[in-house]
Structures are given as structure tokens and as C-alpha cells.
Enzyme design. Sequence first.
Site: not given
Ligand code: NAP
Ligand code: GCO
Length: 253
Positions: A144, A157
Site C-alpha cells: 500500500s 494497517y
Molecule cells: P476488499 O474489497 O475489502 O476485498 C478484500 C478481500 O479479501 C475479499 O475478497 C475478502 O473476502 C478477502 N478476505 C478478507 N479477509 C480474509 C481472510 N482472512 N482470508 C481470506 N480472504 C480474506 O478490499 P480491497 O480494497 O480489494 O483490498 C485488497 C488488498 O489491497 C488488501 O490487502 C488491501 O489492504 C490492499 N489495498 C487496498 C487499497 C484500496 O484503496 N482499496 C489500497 C492499497 C492496498 P472474505 O471477506 O469473504 O474473506
Molecule cells: C485509509 C484507507 C487506506 C487505503 C489504502 C491506501 O483508511 O486511509 O483504507 O489505508 O486502504 O491502503 O493505499
Amino acid sequence: MNNSAPNFSLQGRKALITGSSQGIGKALASALAHSGAEVVLNGRDTAKLDAAVAELKAAGLAVTGCPFDVTSESEVTAAANTIGPIDVLVNNAGIQRRSPLIDMSLADWETVLSTNLTSAFLVSRAFAPAMIESRAGKIINICSLMSELARPTTGNYAAAKGGLQMLTRAMCGEWAQHNIQINGIGPGYIATELTAPLMADEKFDGWIKGRTPAGRWGKVSDLTGAAVYMASPASDFLNGQILMLDGGLTAVI
Ligand code: NAP
Ligand code: GCO
């Protein structure tokens, strides 16, 4: 001299993307499958996972589902036995539990560290032996911008994602010698369920659009090219690196 086009094909490769029943993980799964990989989707909610598998199968993609909790050592071990050897692992599963540190429960601390950091250790440790044996493998850790930057209420986080950046480097230090490439993608603010409450907050939405040089939230499709690259032969000399895919946010104050 090799003057052919770089090889981004994933034909013949088997990939597991954790947390791929929705959001970033599902988009990465689709992209890797469109690039030729056989893809295993994962999540805990079987209905959601089955729906994601059905959707991608309907698009003609070679996908299956394997439900397991990435924080459970026993479930990870069982999943590794069920899935068998893979060529590409994307440690994507992650959650948020926002709270000021002073008010944060130990449970909220531990569940975020467990899901966002420890799981990458558990799942990689389960699948790396077969990669070492075959002297080939790709591991992509979804970090991230918070691997580098924090903001109030995301201390658990940010600590986890900072740790995942260093775990990526640690894996490189131990496994690059076995022709395994371990890299990370550091998304910026991406429109998914995880960030939905932030997008719905007019003030926060405006702040992100102003703080991000690109002037917008990222889309899950903004991340797929980097994932295909890191999963393909084109990245065979890339190791231990984190690519910040954040619209420039970490590049400027
Ligand atoms: P999301 O839409 O909330 O999806 C999360 C996924 O992870 C879901 O499929 C969920 O399914 C699964 N999951 C959660 N806990 C789990 C567990 N214990 N075992 C197996 N699966 C699990 O989140 P997202 O935004 O796509 O984020 C995906 C990744 O990208 C994360 O690592 C997040 O930190 C990272 N990220 C996101 C952002 C952003 O801005 N969205 C930015 C930077 C990084 P179930 O709940 O059914 O298990
Ligand atoms: C927040 C957000 C961020 C994003 C992402 C940014 O609360 O600021 O959840 O943590 O998920 O990781 O890259």
C-alpha cells in the site's frame, strides 16, 4: 542480442490470488486469467467466492475457487495440499479496522496484522517449497502507499503494510537464489468496498482528489498491468521491489 518483444504471457502458469472474491483481488485474478493463467480464487465467504468464480468462468476464463481463511495456519496448510504447486502467488487478502491508536482494541490490532501481514508469511511459506523444488516462482505482495505513509486511525494497517514491504525484501533475500521473484504493488487510494466509507465522505473524497496528483481515485483496473508484468517472464530480473501505483501521491507533498 535479444530483440524480441518482452514475454508478458502467463500461458501454462497456475496462480493463486488470496482475497479475490471481490475488489482488487478479483480484478487481478481476471487479468492474470486473461493473460493465460489458470487462476484459483480465494475468500472466506463461499457464496461471494462462488459468484466471483461463476462470473469469471462465464467470461471464458480458467478459474476455480478455494475457500480458506488466510489467517488460519491449518486452513492454509490444507489449501496448499488441495491446490498443489503454483507458479504465481498474489498475497492480496487484507482488511481495515480504523481507530485512533489510543482507543484501538487489541482485537482490532491483531486481526489487521494477522490478515494483512502474517497471512503473507503463512501462505508464502506453504507454497514456496514447491517453487524452490521447481526453481521457479512469482510472489506478489499487495502492499500500500501506507507501506511508506501513515495517517491517523490507520496505525494497525500502516504497521502491517510497512511490515509487508520489508517481508517482500526478506523473501527476496532468501528465495531469489531459487529463481523466485518476490515483489510488491503499493496501490494508492483505490475505489473498492474497503474504501467505500471514505469515498462517501465528501471531505475525505475531496482531500484525496486534491492530494493525489492524478486528481482521482484509482480504479482496480489501474493495477492489473503491473500484476501481469510481475507474474510473467518479463519480470524475471525484478526482485524485492515495491511499485507504488498511487497516481503520484507518494511522489509529492
Ligand atoms: P476488499 O474489497 O475489502 O476485498 C478484500 C478481500 O479479501 C475479499 O475478497 C475478502 O473476502 C478477502 N478476505 C478478507 N479477509 C480474509 C481472510 N482472512 N482470508 C481470506 N480472504 C480474506 O478490499 P480491497 O480494497 O480489494 O483490498 C485488497 C488488498 O489491497 C488488501 O490487502 C488491501 O489492504 C490492499 N489495498 C487496498 C487499497 C484500496 O484503496 N482499496 C489500497 C492499497 C492496498 P472474505 O471477506 O469473504 O474473506
Ligand atoms: C485509509 C484507507 C487506506 C487505503 C489504502 C491506501 O483508511 O486511509 O483504507 O489505508 O486502504 O491502503 O493505499
